[in-house]
Design an enzyme around this catalytic site. Structure first.
Site: not given
Ligand code: SAH
Length: 210
Positions: A61
């Site tokens: 993000s």
């Molecule tokens: N927190 C991160 C951003 C992650 S992007 C940061 O610091 O920038 C969103 C994440 O959510 C991805 O890694 C994706 O694999 C995960 N995701 C998507 N669907 C999910 C689910 N049902 N359960 C857990 N994680 C999930």
């Protein structure tokens, strides 16, 4: 310019732009080395205020979004926090700078979870990662004082709401084509207060068999 001064300039710009309210959020953003959470080929861009690819089709993000969500969640040092969507682990590290308890984070993609765990160990962050479906939360560690999602469901899963104590908050992007950032607060009487905080764009929350 070195990474430390680039990070300090970024936080100064976010403050000037009114993107950071809480001193705890500011301190955390000043502390976490975002360049350690992006692929080596992206390090030079680590202190630009934008999302970056982190592999497996996912993104880290933008710093301002992590700031806005941290301000909305407003964790106290004694809080236990659940994160859904570990990704590269940057946001969890920011949360871990704010709270003393372990941060609990669920990630559906094993390769990302493994890389994030290595980073937390190497950098000394107290974050535990479970590979699984975030729709289920992490019931064994409940109740949480707060929870946030970094992937967007069509509505906040009930199982996550149930794992947050009365008085606790949930911050989440919600929606499919158009997403909004929501903050839900569980009231002591069982009701839920709901506020919207503008349009956002996050990767969709998916089920593990997608
Ligand atoms: N927190 C991160 C951003 C992650 S992007 C940061 O610091 O920038 C969103 C994440 O959510 C991805 O890694 C994706 O694999 C995960 N995701 C998507 N669907 C999910 C689910 N049902 N359960 C857990 N994680 C999930």
């Amino acid at each position: 310019m070195g990474f430390d001064s680039a990070r300090s300039d970024l936080v100064d710009r976010l403050l000037d732009a009114g993107r950071i309210d809480r001193p705890a959020t500011e301190r955390a953003l000043r502390a976490v080395p975002r360049h350690e959470f992006v692929p080596v080929s992206r390090r030079e861009a680590a202190y630009e205020d934008r999302p970056l690819p982190i592999g497996e089709g996912q993104t880290i993000s933008a710093p301002h979004m992590v700031a806005v969500m941290s301000d909305l969640l407003a964790p106290d040092p004694g809080d236990r926090i659940l994160e859904v969507g570990t990704g590269c682990g940057y946001h969890a590290a920011v949360t871990a700078e704010i709270v003393d308890d372990t941060v609990y984070s669920v990630e559906v993609e094993r390769a990302l979870a493994d890389r994030a765990r290595d980073r937390f160990d190497r950098l000394g962050y107290d974050v535990r990662v479970r590979v699984g479906d975030g729709f289920d939360g992490w019931p064994a560690k409940a109740p949480y004082d707060g929870a946030y999602l970094t992937c967007a469901p069509e509505s906040v899963p009930d199982r996550i709401v149930e794992q947050v104590r009365p008085g606790g908050r949930i911050v989440a992007p919600v929606g499919r084509d158009r997403q909004e950032l929501l903050r839900l607060t569980r009231r002591a009487d069982g009701g839920i207060d709901r506020e919207t905080h503008g349009g956002v764009r996050f990767v969709p929350m998916r089920s593990p068999d997608d």
